[in-house]
Write a protein that holds these residues in place. Sequence first.
Motif, PDB file in Angstrom:
ATOM      1  N   VAL A  31     -18.614  39.503  -8.413  1.00 27.19           N
ATOM      2  CA  VAL A  31     -19.879  39.665  -7.702  1.00 27.19           C
ATOM      3  C   VAL A  31     -20.904  38.698  -8.290  1.00 27.19           C
ATOM      4  N   TYR A  32     -22.117  38.761  -7.760  1.00 26.74           N
ATOM      5  CA  TYR A  32     -23.233  37.945  -8.236  1.00 26.74           C
ATOM      6  C   TYR A  32     -24.343  38.851  -8.761  1.00 26.74           C
ATOM      7  N   ARG A  72     -19.778  35.844 -10.744  1.00 28.09           N
ATOM      8  CA  ARG A  72     -19.533  34.502 -10.207  1.00 28.09           C
ATOM      9  C   ARG A  72     -20.756  33.599 -10.311  1.00 28.09           C
ATOM     10  N   THR A 102     -20.475  41.082  -2.609  1.00 26.58           N
ATOM     11  CA  THR A 102     -20.302  39.631  -2.648  1.00 26.58           C
ATOM     12  C   THR A 102     -20.560  39.021  -1.273  1.00 26.58           C
ATOM     13  N   GLU A 143     -23.770  36.454  -0.322  1.00 20.60           N
ATOM     14  CA  GLU A 143     -23.600  35.120   0.252  1.00 20.60           C
ATOM     15  C   GLU A 143     -24.267  35.007   1.619  1.00 20.60           C
TER      16      GLU A 143
END
Length: 314
Positions: free
Chosen positions: A40-41, A70, A295, A299
């Motif tokens: 994930v971010y 990430r 995720t 994005e």
Amino acid sequence: MSDSNGAGDAAHLRRRSDESGGQKRDLSYPPLPPALTVPVYDNHTHLEIEDGEGLDYREHLDRASSVGIRGVVQVGNDLETSRWSAEIAAREPRVLAAVAIHPNEAPRYAAEGRLADALAEIDELAGRTRVRAVGETGLDWSRLDTAGDDADRIRAAQIESFEAHIEIAKKHDLALQIHDRDAHDDVVATLKRVGAPARTVFHCFSGGPELGAICADNGWYMSFAGTVTFKNAAPLREALVAAPRHLVLVETDAPYLTPTPFRGRPNSPYLIPLTLRSMAETMGTDASMLAAQITSNTELVYGTWESEPITVDA
């Protein structure tokens, strides 16, 4: 805010006090959690703020990468940190930037007669390729009760700044990251009056089910931080359970808001797995399934960390 190595040695970092309530804080970073299976971010972090052991921002990113994070959105709070955020994002592939004048900084710029110039520079920074969000901006009424005669001035400067940031985000087709503290009604009213950007994120979501329902009705994202793991945060968890999963994000707000069981110690992007697993348990879902959803959501808000900025059709 740069150095001969390209960025980020400890000399330039902002520092936090190592005391809280007259007592020494534990400034050691918590241990690495087990890595996520699905990466994930971190939707919101402040790598320019030195806390704990004085790690370089690259060390934070390396630790984060090792547990399945990430990339991060590095967030500015004033001109100095917004410049730094844009510079780091331009050369570090694991970083995207958000730039803004924080609502608690806006009255200072206004009092110095510099708010218009500061907003103009944020507008310029927002045009840079790896700047993908305007934030954190919004309203913070938490200090008004003690502001005395300055309360009206503070309120006016924050509203002026917030409205300008909304327009900057729309001009550049960027996400908007909102700081909302003790100001839910006025934040919502401002977004509706000015017109919210296509991708609007309530950073460190702090409301309950009522605000969550408003966000859901308007397609606004709710980004949950370590606060959702706190024992006294039942309304946050209620909002999380009710939230449409396509509008849920996760963040650290590092070095603040460290999740349970390390509350009070310094936070870092590598601790996202603790918050995400707690969220999955609250929601009654599998952590990997939630990670995959978040995720995808992230994005959609910012684009991928390797790509050009996304464009939303009008």
